[in-house]
Design a protein around this motif. Sequence first.
Motif, short mmCIF file in Angstrom:
data_model
loop_
_atom_site.label_atom_id
_atom_site.label_comp_id
_atom_site.label_asym_id
_atom_site.label_seq_id
_atom_site.Cartn_x
_atom_site.Cartn_y
_atom_site.Cartn_z
N VAL A 35 35.03 39.34 35.48
CA VAL A 35 35.90 38.88 34.40
C VAL A 35 36.44 40.09 33.66
N ALA A 75 47.39 42.40 37.14
CA ALA A 75 46.16 42.90 36.52
C ALA A 75 45.89 44.36 36.87
N PHE A 76 46.36 44.79 38.04
CA PHE A 76 46.07 46.16 38.48
C PHE A 76 47.27 47.08 38.26
N ARG A 77 46.97 48.35 38.08
CA ARG A 77 48.01 49.35 37.82
C ARG A 77 48.99 49.40 39.00
N VAL A 91 34.80 51.47 40.33
CA VAL A 91 36.01 51.75 41.11
C VAL A 91 37.07 50.69 40.81
N ILE A 92 36.66 49.44 40.85
CA ILE A 92 37.61 48.35 40.60
C ILE A 92 38.14 48.43 39.17
N PRO A 97 34.80 44.85 32.18
CA PRO A 97 34.62 43.68 33.04
C PRO A 97 33.18 43.17 32.96
N SER A 129 38.48 51.00 37.28
CA SER A 129 39.37 52.15 37.07
C SER A 129 40.78 51.89 37.59
N MET A 130 40.92 50.85 38.39
CA MET A 130 42.23 50.53 38.96
C MET A 130 42.99 49.49 38.14
N LEU A 131 42.33 48.93 37.13
CA LEU A 131 42.99 47.92 36.30
C LEU A 131 44.11 48.53 35.48
N ARG A 132 45.09 47.73 35.16
CA ARG A 132 46.23 48.21 34.40
C ARG A 132 45.83 48.76 33.03
#
Lengths: 127, 127
Positions: A19, A67-69, B115-116, B12, B118-121
């Motif tokens: 989440v 949601a992701f860059r 890792v996941i 998260p 760090s890739m979030l917007r």
Amino acid sequence: MTQVTDDAQAPPRLRIRIVFGEDAMLGPGKIDLLERIRDTGSIAAAGRTMAMSYKRAWSLVEEMNAAFRDPLVESTRGGARGGGARLTEAGGTVLANYRELEEIMAEAGRSRLGVIRSMLRDIPEGK
Amino acid sequence: MTQVTDDAQAPPRLRIRIVFGEDAMLGPGKIDLLERIRDTGSIAAAGRTMAMSYKRAWSLVEEMNAAFRDPLVESTRGGARGGGARLTEAGGTVLANYRELEEIMAEAGRSRLGVIRSMLRDIPEGK
């Protein structure tokens, strides 16, 4: 992949959901969709293998891309009809890390999960 | 416990769900309910703290009691009105093991989750 409708005797499975914030999450549905887009090269085809509507599959892809860059899924415009899709490098990385997360967590939680499983009414066999 | 509506910047969180079989699962909702029944001594009061209807709270308790060999929640008939409830020993064991499972899994998955994340917007701060 196999559709098992009578899985009352199956061992417990773990479903993990990450989440990120209000209404933004990454769980088994989106991850399965990513995997099937990778395998089928199409959002529509991937959705169909999950009995998911085209609209729903697109909506989940849009949520993930927002949601992701970097987007996780991109369209391919190679063919005559030009309707394909594929995972980006970021998509592949998220998919791989999530699958590893599932394995690592199942392994780490094995003994606690075993305690809970042993207390179930129908004790599942195996694993 | 605190209701944070603007948690877009929160790190998260993991939500773990154990799937026993078709339509039978144990996840954060049922576990929170168990914990609040333990704390409030009442299914109705526990449900209220989760903005859950009385009917829904009872239904979840019935599902849990049916899934496990020994019930997880039992009624108490001590008081004048006699409407209380408490966790059984089995209920306490399931609750404790599930909470331990959450901690163990979060710890084991820390690097993949990182890792996941760090890739979030919007890169969440902290933990």
